[in-house]
Structures are given as structure tokens and as C-alpha cells.
Scaffold this motif. Sequence first.
Motif, mmCIF file in Angstrom:
data_model
loop_
_atom_site.group_PDB
_atom_site.id
_atom_site.type_symbol
_atom_site.label_atom_id
_atom_site.label_comp_id
_atom_site.label_asym_id
_atom_site.label_seq_id
_atom_site.Cartn_x
_atom_site.Cartn_y
_atom_site.Cartn_z
ATOM 1 N N ARG A 1 -7.593 2.248 -8.274
ATOM 2 C CA ARG A 1 -8.061 1.417 -7.169
ATOM 3 C C ARG A 1 -9.474 0.930 -7.454
ATOM 4 O O ARG A 1 -10.366 1.728 -7.743
ATOM 5 C CB ARG A 1 -8.042 2.233 -5.861
ATOM 6 N N ILE B 1 -12.785 -1.337 -5.967
ATOM 7 C CA ILE B 1 -13.354 -1.854 -4.713
ATOM 8 C C ILE B 1 -14.351 -2.956 -5.043
ATOM 9 O O ILE B 1 -14.751 -3.110 -6.201
ATOM 10 C CB ILE B 1 -13.985 -0.744 -3.850
ATOM 11 N N PRO B 2 -14.743 -3.762 -4.041
ATOM 12 C CA PRO B 2 -15.636 -4.890 -4.338
ATOM 13 C C PRO B 2 -16.976 -4.434 -4.906
ATOM 14 O O PRO B 2 -17.516 -3.393 -4.510
ATOM 15 C CB PRO B 2 -15.815 -5.566 -2.966
ATOM 16 N N TYR B 3 -17.513 -5.244 -5.791
ATOM 17 C CA TYR B 3 -18.789 -4.969 -6.437
ATOM 18 C C TYR B 3 -19.932 -4.802 -5.422
ATOM 19 O O TYR B 3 -20.075 -5.588 -4.498
ATOM 20 C CB TYR B 3 -19.149 -6.136 -7.376
ATOM 21 N N LYS C 1 -11.565 3.908 -16.895
ATOM 22 C CA LYS C 1 -11.367 4.493 -18.222
ATOM 23 C C LYS C 1 -10.612 5.812 -18.137
ATOM 24 O O LYS C 1 -9.758 6.104 -18.974
ATOM 25 C CB LYS C 1 -12.715 4.636 -18.920
ATOM 26 N N GLU D 1 -5.063 -1.916 -8.262
ATOM 27 C CA GLU D 1 -5.380 -2.675 -7.042
ATOM 28 C C GLU D 1 -6.664 -3.451 -7.274
ATOM 29 O O GLU D 1 -7.735 -2.860 -7.417
ATOM 30 C CB GLU D 1 -5.561 -1.707 -5.853
ATOM 31 N N ARG E 1 -7.191 -6.507 -5.371
ATOM 32 C CA ARG E 1 -7.326 -7.420 -4.220
ATOM 33 C C ARG E 1 -7.013 -8.875 -4.567
ATOM 34 O O ARG E 1 -7.515 -9.800 -3.944
ATOM 35 C CB ARG E 1 -8.734 -7.324 -3.621
ATOM 36 N N TRP F 1 -12.938 2.634 -8.840
ATOM 37 C CA TRP F 1 -13.204 3.584 -7.764
ATOM 38 C C TRP F 1 -12.472 4.907 -7.891
ATOM 39 O O TRP F 1 -13.082 5.952 -7.984
ATOM 40 C CB TRP F 1 -12.902 2.934 -6.407
ATOM 41 N N GLU F 2 -11.138 4.877 -7.897
ATOM 42 C CA GLU F 2 -10.432 6.157 -7.926
ATOM 43 C C GLU F 2 -9.046 5.970 -8.532
ATOM 44 O O GLU F 2 -8.525 4.865 -8.586
ATOM 45 C CB GLU F 2 -10.306 6.758 -6.518
ATOM 46 N N THR G 1 -2.506 6.059 -3.368
ATOM 47 C CA THR G 1 -1.667 4.936 -2.981
ATOM 48 C C THR G 1 -2.501 3.661 -3.007
ATOM 49 O O THR G 1 -3.613 3.642 -2.499
ATOM 50 C CB THR G 1 -1.099 5.160 -1.572
ATOM 51 N N VAL G 2 -1.965 2.605 -3.615
ATOM 52 C CA VAL G 2 -2.720 1.353 -3.702
ATOM 53 C C VAL G 2 -1.904 0.199 -3.123
ATOM 54 O O VAL G 2 -0.690 0.301 -2.925
ATOM 55 C CB VAL G 2 -3.101 1.010 -5.165
ATOM 56 N N ALA G 3 -2.617 -0.889 -2.866
ATOM 57 C CA ALA G 3 -1.990 -2.161 -2.536
ATOM 58 C C ALA G 3 -2.106 -3.051 -3.775
ATOM 59 O O ALA G 3 -3.205 -3.226 -4.293
ATOM 60 C CB ALA G 3 -2.706 -2.815 -1.365
ATOM 61 N N ALA H 1 2.807 -1.948 -1.375
ATOM 62 C CA ALA H 1 2.255 -0.601 -1.480
ATOM 63 C C ALA H 1 2.849 0.065 -2.724
ATOM 64 O O ALA H 1 4.049 -0.052 -2.974
ATOM 65 C CB ALA H 1 2.617 0.207 -0.239
ATOM 66 N N GLN I 1 2.768 3.823 -4.890
ATOM 67 C CA GLN I 1 2.310 5.208 -4.963
ATOM 68 C C GLN I 1 2.532 5.751 -6.370
ATOM 69 O O GLN I 1 3.488 5.367 -7.043
ATOM 70 C CB GLN I 1 3.120 6.069 -3.995
#
Lengths: 235, 235, 235, 235, 235, 235
Positions: E50, E52-54, E70, E85, E87, E147-148, E152-154, E159, E161
Motif C-alpha cells: 500500500r 500513500i500520497p507523498y 522494497k 495500491e 490510487r 507505506w505497508e 487489504t488494499v484497493a 478490494a 487481500q
Amino acid sequence: MTETLDLLRRVATATLSAQLHKRGYRDVSIEGVATNLPGTRLVGVARTLRLIPYRPDLFERHGGGYNAQKRAFDSLRPGEVLVIEARGERAAGTLGDVLAARAAYLGAAGIVTDGCVRDATAVAAIGIPTYAAAPHPALIGRRHVPWETDVTVACGGAAVQPGDIIAGDDDGVLAIPPHLAQEVARAALAQELEERFISEMVSRGEPIDGLYPMNPAWRERFATWRRRQSDVEDQ
Amino acid sequence: MTETLDLLRRVATATLSAQLHKRGYRDVSIEGVATNLPGTRLVGVARTLRLIPYRPDLFERHGGGYNAQKRAFDSLRPGEVLVIEARGERAAGTLGDVLAARAAYLGAAGIVTDGCVRDATAVAAIGIPTYAAAPHPALIGRRHVPWETDVTVACGGAAVQPGDIIAGDDDGVLAIPPHLAQEVARAALAQELEERFISEMVSRGEPIDGLYPMNPAWRERFATWRRRQSDVEDQ
Amino acid sequence: MTETLDLLRRVATATLSAQLHKRGYRDVSIEGVATNLPGTRLVGVARTLRLIPYRPDLFERHGGGYNAQKRAFDSLRPGEVLVIEARGERAAGTLGDVLAARAAYLGAAGIVTDGCVRDATAVAAIGIPTYAAAPHPALIGRRHVPWETDVTVACGGAAVQPGDIIAGDDDGVLAIPPHLAQEVARAALAQELEERFISEMVSRGEPIDGLYPMNPAWRERFATWRRRQSDVEDQ
Amino acid sequence: MTETLDLLRRVATATLSAQLHKRGYRDVSIEGVATNLPGTRLVGVARTLRLIPYRPDLFERHGGGYNAQKRAFDSLRPGEVLVIEARGERAAGTLGDVLAARAAYLGAAGIVTDGCVRDATAVAAIGIPTYAAAPHPALIGRRHVPWETDVTVACGGAAVQPGDIIAGDDDGVLAIPPHLAQEVARAALAQELEERFISEMVSRGEPIDGLYPMNPAWRERFATWRRRQSDVEDQ
Amino acid sequence: MTETLDLLRRVATATLSAQLHKRGYRDVSIEGVATNLPGTRLVGVARTLRLIPYRPDLFERHGGGYNAQKRAFDSLRPGEVLVIEARGERAAGTLGDVLAARAAYLGAAGIVTDGCVRDATAVAAIGIPTYAAAPHPALIGRRHVPWETDVTVACGGAAVQPGDIIAGDDDGVLAIPPHLAQEVARAALAQELEERFISEMVSRGEPIDGLYPMNPAWRERFATWRRRQSDVEDQ
Amino acid sequence: MTETLDLLRRVATATLSAQLHKRGYRDVSIEGVATNLPGTRLVGVARTLRLIPYRPDLFERHGGGYNAQKRAFDSLRPGEVLVIEARGERAAGTLGDVLAARAAYLGAAGIVTDGCVRDATAVAAIGIPTYAAAPHPALIGRRHVPWETDVTVACGGAAVQPGDIIAGDDDGVLAIPPHLAQEVARAALAQELEERFISEMVSRGEPIDGLYPMNPAWRERFATWRRRQSDVEDQ
């Protein structure tokens, strides 16, 4: 008409678009679709299929069995192009390989949908030119109810009527009103002859200035060249 | 039906949407439109108008004079809502103040278009609820040919048939299949009563946990509250 | 922190955005959302809720009952702002009036969602500032599964962490990293004082040239003005 | 020209758009912008400002100090409308309250940008009609370099030249080529008189059929009505 | 599971999508991505990443060194598909050739991102099926913070998993809940056998009517054909 | 400069993008365009052409004959890349095969347009690398007026000046400020050497951890490897 279709097969959609534009037809290109067979030209007579947005009760009555989509494909005749109104929806298919095979068997010239194609690889293998927004695996019923055939439709932002002449190549697809088809085809052929001459001159290093569009001097040289061309082609 | 329409006027589209969702109708909201009269509820019976993309020959034959658009407005009856298929086109109007005034005069309940409205300020002043994508000054002929009336249309991604029940408020607009209207209206009323109770409890500081949705203990308290409500309302 | 929040309430998001930009924080605005209470300022501490796309099995396990969405609202504390990651989805609600009322009861400062709001009129009546993409009547389950709370989320293209400072007005909403909040708030106040002076000069007919930004001569006059201001405000 | 501007203030953009359409000017509306002062009419003479995408070296040389944006605002004259090319960018402001105040002080008639406005509430309070894509708190430098003034620009999909006549109301904004302004204004006034008559007839219950557009019988009644109108207005 | 994955490799995503649709799973396709290896089938077990935005502070703590991106690639096991994910962000890469090579070395079955791929030509040369929105040269840090992993991601509106079965071909990519994989795979195989029969009939000129879907008469002929097929395949 | 261009031909846009990003140049990629010659690298010096939206009077004065578009193509010099500002417009061509042939004859290195290409197949056959949003058959005059040459333009969201260095491959196209070109090219070459080493290690099964980015131990092994490489390459 057969003769007109033959002429149309020899000209690019870019040239046809220019001739239609000149006559006030500026919104006749079906936007946002691409061919599955690059390098192949599509020319044929429009048949149409209109899809409406999915709703359970309407799908139950109209979506299953021998629905409008299937009737449309089953009734195609040689040289026809099925144009499908799918509201530009990119999240569901509008046809798959079985229906494409049926169209091909019946001698249809091609398929145009502003929705998606399922089994896109299989459809391409069948060899029938198919213009679509994208491939997508989902059933038509994810977003659509097959509704009616042989009505005026909106496809990729253009109005298309049964009987319109559909012309496509790698640049895109046009819907040509039938009463203009012959005139536009002939004018396009003449324009392409000019452009062939201009391209030849450009390839010899002639500048664009005065040549494209041609000034009187170049027009004269073109006349000579055209005569020579005809002689060569007549031999 | 009159009774059903009365019931529908008393419930929010959010509640109707929930009831329709529960019955498998998940795609019945007309997306991307907003009301010109915030705070006003719209309930009525659908009539329809279908526009197709502009093309000179089709516009010449179908665009002028007493065209499909004008026939549609002129034939509205009290309580009807005209739903216009405009392919979400945001660069042209689909109606203006003269036609809105005609609809209002005829007692129409409202207008829904997934295209634009001309003379938007004048239309709002007429006071007929009108849901549209945006205001726009351009004539319908910039992008459309008025095509036909009283057919199934696609509007804002939803299928709408003549006879569907249209219900709108500030949240948006729904097209309710007529066979579901009464059932959905009643269930929505019941749901809103529950939510009124829940809101009252929330306003007293009750936590959501167990209350929304209600567990058996809360259901019992709700039953008591509902009886008291009826008593009060019966007086 | 209380003092910082007080400072933030006195400055515009436009000024805060400028101060954050100067420090390299150029992507901290939550894009594509609008307030339901024009003219109201929002300042608070972020809590978060993450939604994921609808899928039947996940919705069955996580969508009903006391789900993440309801736990998030139920656990809000005074001054907090619930920020909801809804992937910019415009075809479903992410909260309605019951949950907004609970947030208001608990003293939450506001709600920010890059999805939609159900019962938008009722939510506005509750009076809790709510920034959303649009109103929409559909249930959350049309597109989402409420997933988890108190994690870092993406909202309107910005990263938001629990504990971030959320500041909003009619221009939009910002997520301010907490370690920068005090510094940015103070610098914004200083900047606004300058701009108040500049605006006063502009209203007297002074040209922009040299004044905005201020050259040394104007800086000097500003210093004098500021001293006089302080004197006035000290009285 | 003053007389033409006065005429233009009395007609709706919907009518002007119709008159321009009739003369082949179909792409003169600035798309995707909305007014900050609903109910206010904008008429003025275009001045222009062109922004280009942000790049550090260009911003360093052209973005700071008395840049093109500030020079544009500082040089506005009474009755002018500043039209800003911002490529439809919705993630940065293109002006704020200081510059809007300067424009208002100088007697400018309005501002049109296909980008965003900072300090939107303060700008609205200043009272200068401003059409923009949306409010946004971010500095111009998030996405733009102020580049040049008084050149032909693209704004909201329309070409705008310094000297064009800008006319706006709640429906949107138009850029009218100056050589057409007088002719179009007069024809629009005449058209509005007709539509006033038609609206009056519609409000009395006359059907659209034959009336809109008017057939010969209605044209005659209109002629009578118009004479009476003139008499009334002459008194 | 190995057997199920083998079955899945023999069926098209179009068929799997149909089977999932029938079971209420209508939103399991990852939209807006395309393969870099047309003609190649992808089947594997989902792992997730996942982004996330910068934001500068988050990037400083999580963006550099051995970050989540990585770690995700480094921990792939044979047969796994990394689903990212992003976005739907089209202005930055989410992986490049080094990480793709690592995935390939570890025996991963493929990569799916709703963001972009850097070094797209080099990644294609590595030969690991990679579905992405587009190629793009920019670093992940232009828009993202890694991020991680293993949450679960979009991805592309679906969705996903860890442990889901990912199936892709030229039509697109599906995320299949593991508890349905075997059932869906078998049903899809059965459906494809039917469609093979139908295609054969279509290629012999049989009309769609009654054949697709099959009526009782065709079902009987199909039963015979299937027995003969099995005999042939058993030899 | 020739040496710099030679260096640039040896590095990927992904690497150049990384080096530019590191120096604060994060918005230098031309978004939304794709090459017509996959696998071909483009490097050259920018010339520019600016189109503005179609308007009849402007087209009449500037659209025909030896217009800005034709002058731009006719004046190209060896190694130049024509960059066309077309506002991302996907409904009209911005060049066709005749002009592409002229550019090729003159030794231009390539063409970049954020609009469309007519005669796309013929243009590809000419062999000059052309990056565009899509193919489209319509004339430039459907949406554009050729306006001016050799000015700063916006193309695909990036600012491009005459004299900028344009570098493209299958990942996309970058506009590099000339003062950075040499520095960025050298740093990119150094980075690619590192990545070649890392790729080699990855292909031997080394984990990403510690290797990418390299820790001190790997840096040492890289130094050794690099010396060996040089020796090999020197022989």
C-alpha cells in the motif's frame, strides 16, 4: 453503393474527415475507440444496437435468452458494421468471441462499440475489425441491458443511423451520412492524389511553403505530374 | 398511485435508496446532477426525451420547429417529470426558461436532465424543480438533435422508463420502477420512523453501539416509543 | 496545542497553505471537497477511517453491525475531525445524519470525506462542518466496506495521519503535520498582518508594484503601521 | 463601444450564445467556470494573462516580485475584465483577495480564470464578479509561472484576445469578437423581446406548438404586442 | 490450491468474471490496467503493498532505504503476485526494472499496480507479467510514500487481500476470494467447454438463436459432443 | 552540447527523471503522451508551436495557407524536436504525414504533441519518433488555430522552452532545462552504471536489502566491479 464502398476502401479516414469537415460535418468521428487489428481498413454499412443502463427488472425481461444483442449479431448481412451504443462505459463487455465469430461468419465488415470487448484476444484472432474503448472481462449485464436494434444511436459522441457508411482505419472511425458518401469518397480520392504528389515533392526536399497548400505554380506542376501518373497507370 | 406519491413525498431519497438497494436495485440513482431549488422535494411520474449527438443533416430534419424537445414539454401532464437523456454533455443546454415555464404551467412536477440548463436563473425563478449537470448558455443544437419522446432513456447512468416514479431531494434523484414504488415507500416510512427514534436517542447522548442498527434491547424501547408516538399523533 | 489550534482558527487556509508550501509541504490540501457550511472555519485534530471497495464476502464480515465506520464516529472526542478515505468515489455515501449527529454530540470539530454525504440537508442542519465530494443518497455499501480506523489514510490526494491538524475554510481543507502546526500558525498570523496592511494600502489606491511583495520603503511604513496597530489593540 | 456594452448588459448570455451560434461562433463559451456572485451580470473588455506550468528555473526568473500576474492586475483600466489562462488546473490558486481588491479599485469589470481562486470568501466580499473553476488555498506557484500579459490566451476551451468583449451571467461566460459585438447585442435584444412575448403567452397557457418558434399567425400577434409595448415604454 | 491454480490457468478471465458475477461478485476486476505481455496468462496468490500520497515528513521516515516497497518485493515467494495500491495515480512510477527482476528471480507470478511502471521496456524484457495503468519515468517519491505490506488494499477499484487468487489475461485482472477459487475455476472450465461447442457450431454457420444460450435441443447435441470429446481426449 | 546529447542517448528517461527530481525538477515530464515507435530513443533540442482554440475569425486570419504550424515544420533544423501545445485536446489532429515527412527530411529528431496525430500509420512509417495523446483523423481546424512558434509552451502539463533538451523513450518524454543537461546526463550515466551492477547482483539472487540502495559493503564491491568493467571496456 458498391462502387462507393470500393472507393472508400482506398482513402484514409483522415482524408474523409477533411472532406466531411469542409461540408459542415465536424462531429462524425466516433471518439475514444481503437482498432483491434492495426493496419486494417474498415468500410461497411451501419446496423445498430442500443444498450441501456443495467436495472434488475429490465434485465430480467430483456437481458437473457435471445436478447437484442444476440438478435443484432444474428441478423448481420455481408458488408454490414454493427455499431453499439454503450455510453462509453469502460467497466463491462458488450460482445465476446462467440458473437464476433457469428458476425464474421455472416460476412459482416466489422464491429464498433464505445464500450468494451470480452475475450479480446480471441476476438482479434477471428479477424473481424473491432473498434472498442478497451478490453474488459465483465459480462454485458454488469452495466447494460441489451435494448433495441436498428435505431439511431449515439456512439463515441457521434450520431449513427442504420444505413450510414462506416469507415475506419488506425486513426479512428467515421459515420458518413449515406447521401454524402459518393461525393465525399470521390473528393477524398482527388485529395489523396494531391497529397501523394505533395509527399513526393516533400521527399525530394521541397519546402512546405507554397506547396502545401499548393500555390498556382505548384498546381501547374501537379497537373503535369497527374497526367504523367495517368499515363503510367493506363499502361 | 396518488397515495404512493404522497408517501414518497414524506421520505428522503437516502432512505428510498436504501430500500431499493436492499431489493437489488443498486443503480437507480441519476448521477452527476444537482437541484436548482435546494430544500425542495421532487416526486412525480417519468416522461422521457432522448437527444442524440448533433449532425447537420439530422438537425435539419429533426432539430427545428416543433421538434421532439418541444413536443415533450408541450405534452406534459400534472405530476409528471420530464427526464432528458443528454449523455452527460456539459457543453450545451437542453432546455431554457420558455420550456420550463410551459412545464410549470402544465403542472409538471419537475425536470431532470444529465445535460445543462440555459437561462438557469430564470428557470429557478419559475420554481419548477430542475436537476441538471450544470448551467450553460449554449443552444441545444451545439451538441444535440432532439430525437424522440416516451422511450426508455439513459440519464446520469440510470435507466429510466416512462411511468417510473422519480423522487429527488438535495441528495440526488432516483428512478423507482413502478411495481416497487408502494412497497419501497412504505418500508422507507417505517425506516425513517426508526431513524427518527435513533436520532432522538443520539441527541440524548446514547452511543451508536447497539443502537444503530438496533439490538433487541433497543428494539424493545423503540416499540414503546413508537406506541407513544402514535398516541401523540392520534390526538 | 490548544493555543496553536486557537491561532489556527484566526488564519485562512490560503495563508497556511503558503506557509506550508514555503517549508516544502506542497501536497497537503485535500482536493475535490467542499464545505456544507460556507463561511465556517474548521480546525481540529485528525482521526481517521479507511474504506475499501465493496466485495460481498468482506462486506458480510465487516460491513454490518457495529462496523469500523460506526466505531470511528462513536469514539470521537471533542475537537477531533474524522477524515474518511473513500477513494474519491462519487457514487455512494460515506456517512449520514445519524452519524453526523453523534459526531456533533461528542463535540467533534468536523468531518472530511473524499466520498459523499447522505441526507446532506439534515447533516448541514446539525451544524457540524462537513467537507465532501458531493451529496449522494446511496448507502456506503454500494461501493465501500468500512475497514479500519486510526491508520494513515489518503484523502483527496493528501496523506492524513491521526493527530494531524486539520484546518479548513471555504477555500478547502489542509492536513498539517503536528510538528509544524505551531510554527506555521505563527508565521501565518504574521503574514496575515502584512496582508491586512497591504489590503488597506490597496484600498487607498496604492499600486501593487513595490507593495506586494513589499520593498524596503513599504516594509518601513508597515513597521510603523504595525506599531500603531499594536498600540490600538493594546488599549 | 460604450453603447454596445450597455446593450450587452441587458441581454442574457443564453441569448448572446444563440446569436453567436447562428453566425458560426459555436465555441466562444469559457467552459467549466462559475461565478462567485450569482445574479450579477458581467460585461467588459478583455485583458489577458497567460500562466505556464511550474518549473523551478522559470519560476525563479519570472515567478517572484512584480511578476506578469501582478503587472496584469496593476494595469487594469475601468471596464476591463482580466482573463487568465490556467489550463483548467484545479490544484492551485491564480489570484487572491489582494489582487482582486486592486482590480476592483481600478474599476475593472471582472475576472475570469479557468484555474482557481484563493481567499474565495474575501474575494466575493470585495464584490468584483469573478468566474473560476473552484476555490483553492494553494499559491499560484504550486502549479504555475506567471508568464505574459496582453496576448491571445486559451481559457476554458475558448480563445480570448485582448479587446474581446466578455459577457457573463449565471449561465457562464462568453468571449465575443469585437467586430461582432454590436450586431450580436442588437440581435439579442430583439430576440429577448420575442422571448418575453413568448413567455407571456406561455404563462397564459398557450401551447409551444406554433408559438416557439413563432408561426406567421403568432408573428402578427407579436407585432401588435410589440407596438403596444413600445407605446407603454415610451410613456 | 495448486490444482485450482492449474485449472485457473486454463480459463479466460472473461469466463471467470461471468462465474463470479453469477455468485454476486460483480466488482472484482481491477480496472484501468493493461498487461505488458499480451498473450500471457497470469495466475497467482496475492501479496499486497500500500502506497500513500507523498508528504515530506512521511517520505523522510518511510520513503528511503529498505522501505515497504522494497521489503514487499524482497519477500515474494514462488507463485505470488504483488498487488500495489497506487490510487490510480498516472504521474509517477511504482516499480522499476531492478524490483521486477527481483520478483522474477524469486519466482513471483506477476505484478499488478494501478499506478505506473518505470523502465517499462526493461521490465517487459524481464518477462514477468506486469499490469499497470501506464509507463512513467518518474520516481515513486513524486507522488507516493511506500507505506505497508500484507494488508487489504484497493487496486483499480477492487478490494484485494493477501491470499486472494489473482487471474489475468489480455482482458484484464481479477481478484478472486480464495474460498470461491476452486468452485469458480471448475464452473468456468465447464462453461468454456460449452462455449467451445457453441463456437464450433457458429463456425459451421449455426445461428445464435437457440444455441447461445442453448435450448434443450442444443443441450442434447452438446451432451453427445461432450462425450465424443472426452473419448477423443481419453485416447 | 553535441557531447551532452550523445550522453543523453545512452540513458533512460527513468534515470534522467530521477536526477532531475533530486535537483528539484519534479514536473518536467510531458504527461499523457505515448511514442509511435516503441523501443526508439528520442533526444533533441526543443522548438515550439502553440495552438489556440478554434474560432472562425481567428482561423480565417491565421489558420489557412502558410500558417504557424507549417512555418514551424518548414523551419526545423537537424536534431530539433518540435513540441506542440495542444491543450491535451483529443478530438483533432495537430499534424499529419506530409508535415512529419518534412520534419524527417530536415533531419528533425522528433515531434511531441499533447494533441493527436492524423495519418498515424503513415507517420509511423516515416520513422520519425512522434509522441502524441492518440491518433485522430480530424483536421487541426476542428479544435485549433495554429498560432505562433518559438515561444514558451505548455505541453502535457510541463513548461517547454525553445532550446530545452527533449529526451524520450517508452516511459515518456522529459523537457530538460539546458543549463542542467550536461550535469544531469553525467549523473544519470553514473547512476545507470550502479543500477547495471545492482541488476547483475539481483540476477544472481542477491536480496534487495542492503543492495538497493547500496550499503557500504555493497558500495565497496561495486567499486571493484566498476574497475573490472573499465578494464574490460578499455581492452
